[in-house]
Design an enzyme around this catalytic site. Structure first.
Site, PDB file in Angstrom:
ATOM      1  N   CYS A 111       0.818  -1.197   0.244  1.00  0.00           N
ATOM      2  CA  CYS A 111       0.263   0.396   0.298  1.00  0.00           C
ATOM      3  C   CYS A 111       0.998   1.348   0.184  1.00  0.00           C
ATOM      4  O   CYS A 111       0.308   2.222  -0.214  1.00  0.00           O
ATOM      5  CB  CYS A 111      -1.169   0.048   0.683  1.00  0.00           C
ATOM      6  SG  CYS A 111      -2.316  -1.547   1.333  1.00  0.00           S
ATOM      7  N   HIS A 240      -3.189   6.991   2.259  1.00  0.00           N
ATOM      8  CA  HIS A 240      -3.772   5.771   1.978  1.00  0.00           C
ATOM      9  C   HIS A 240      -5.025   5.779   2.244  1.00  0.00           C
ATOM     10  O   HIS A 240      -5.580   5.628   3.379  1.00  0.00           O
ATOM     11  CB  HIS A 240      -2.711   4.819   2.267  1.00  0.00           C
ATOM     12  CG  HIS A 240      -2.935   3.579   1.884  1.00  0.00           C
ATOM     13  ND1 HIS A 240      -3.410   3.100   0.636  1.00  0.00           N
ATOM     14  CD2 HIS A 240      -2.930   2.450   2.772  1.00  0.00           C
ATOM     15  CE1 HIS A 240      -4.026   2.042   0.458  1.00  0.00           C
ATOM     16  NE2 HIS A 240      -4.139   0.818   2.256  1.00  0.00           N
ATOM     17  N   ASN A 270     -10.058  -0.134  -0.601  1.00  0.00           N
ATOM     18  CA  ASN A 270      -8.619   0.390  -0.324  1.00  0.00           C
ATOM     19  C   ASN A 270      -7.582  -0.782  -1.623  1.00  0.00           C
ATOM     20  O   ASN A 270      -7.994  -1.856  -2.150  1.00  0.00           O
ATOM     21  CB  ASN A 270      -8.155  -0.467   0.684  1.00  0.00           C
ATOM     22  CG  ASN A 270      -6.335  -0.962   1.422  1.00  0.00           C
ATOM     23  OD1 ASN A 270      -5.684  -0.487   0.281  1.00  0.00           O
ATOM     24  ND2 ASN A 270      -6.459  -1.389   1.903  1.00  0.00           N
TER      25      ASN A 270
END
Ligand code: UT7
Length: 322
Positions: A111, A240, A270
């Site tokens: 990520c 993020h 996500n």
């Protein structure tokens, strides 16, 4: 020394929308739980034709078009779900874009991949090694999820986002003013896909949540100090997009009002390395930002890895990937 300046942004999403209601029909969860605990309403799932390289190519094409250019001196693809174990995905994406012969490589930082790739491209431009770069974050983690694991299935979605950078000066909108990158391999088992047939994505959600808040808010302070900015001077936080509660906690610890945190996870979940450039593209689509605004980017992910970037908002137009 040149400054790296973002001049274009682009995003790409798979066509299939998977809502919380779809998931609650196939696993023990509810729309209410997912919204309350994560802020996510829907996400996209890639089909067999929408590989990481396909989504990355489309996002890259759109970032080049947004900048009004048709080439770049370097292509970096941040992905932890490459099309193949080897070779890397970036050479194929570069070739798809007609950039055969240009340096192209992948960065694997889950990520945090886009923040890692953007900082790396900025170093390359600042050093004079290249005068332009295309940085793409692309992941298709839904292919690696355990369909019976409700803690990961509700969070992840697929997508790609990209930024085009060129050499410029610090006063230009889109200039990168500071970056910081970190890793701690002692946390490797917190987020992982072990080797072996039938291995699924595994995440220790609670521990990741806590570490993510500390790591992201700490790296935001580092880039604020490097850029010579105060938290009060920040116009937008593009963190993020993993969980709305994490975004709010990071903003609070960093001393930035939660209203300044860009939220895109409600529509895409996500998307790992794609999450920050997709959120940036979404902010541009919605006209949320003015060129020259002070913007902080930050991410935390598998490795563990984390980092942040301080930049000003570019002067650009983008295509809406939704
Ligand atoms: O992208 C890389 C970084 N990743 C992240 O930042 C993710 C970080 N972690 C998270 O976002 C959160 O930890 C999760 C969303 C994964 C989980 O949320 P949580 O608030 O930490 O839930 P929990 O694991 O503490 O579980 C609370 C309860 C449990 O039930 P009991 O034991 O209290 O009865 C879980 O079994 O919620 C239950 N639960 C669910 N219930 C309905 C867990 N997942 C679900 C679900 N639907 N999908």
């Amino acid at each position: 020394m040149s400054t790296a300046v973002v001049r274009g942004l682009g995003g790409a999403l798979p066509g299939k929308v998977v809502t919380n209601h779809h998931l609650s029909a196939v696993m023990d969860t509810t729309d209410e739980w997912i919204r309350r605990r994560t802020g996510i309403v829907e996400r996209r799932h890639a089909d067999e034709t929408e590989s990481t390289s396909v989504l990355a190519t489309l996002a890259g094409e759109r970032a080049l078009a947004s900048a009004g250019v048709d080439s770049a001196g370097l292509v970096i693809v941040a992905t932890s779900t490459p099309d193949k174990v080897c070779p890397a995905t970036a050479p194929k994406v570069a070739a798809n874009l007609g950039l055969n012969g240009v340096a192209a490589f992948d960065i694997s930082a889950v990520c945090s991949g886009f923040v890692y790739a953007l900082a790396t491209a900025a170093w390359a431009i600042e050093s004079g090694s290249t005068s332009s770069a295309l940085v793409i974050g692309a992941d298709t983690f839904t292919r690696l999820l355990d369909p019976t694991d409700r803690t990961t299935s509700v969070i992840f979605g697929d997508g790609a986002g990209a930024a085009y950078l060129a050499a410029g000066t610090p006063d230009q909108p889109g200039a990168i003013h500071a970056s910081t990158l970190h890793a701690d391999g002692d946390g490797e088992s917190l987020i992982q896909v072990p080797r072996g047939a039938g291995s699924f994505f595994e995440m220790q959600g609670k521990e990741v949540f806590t570490q993510a808040v500390t790591a992201m808010s700490g790296s935001l302070q580092t880039v604020l100090d490097s850029a010579g900015w105060t938290a009060a001077e920040v116009d937008s936080l593009i963190a993020h997009q993993a969980n709305l509660r994490i975004l709010n906690a990071v903003a609070s610890v960093a001393g930035i009002p939660a209203a300044k945190a860009e939220v895109h996870l409600d529509r895409v979940g996500n998307t790992s390395a794609a999450s920050i450039p997709l959120a940036m593209t979404d902010a541009a689509t919605k006209g949320h930002r003015t060129p020259g605004d002070r913007v902080l980017l930050t991410a935390f992910g598998g490795g563990t890895t984390w980092g942040a970037i301080a930049m000003t908002w570019p002067s650009i137009s983008v295509v809406d990937p939704h």
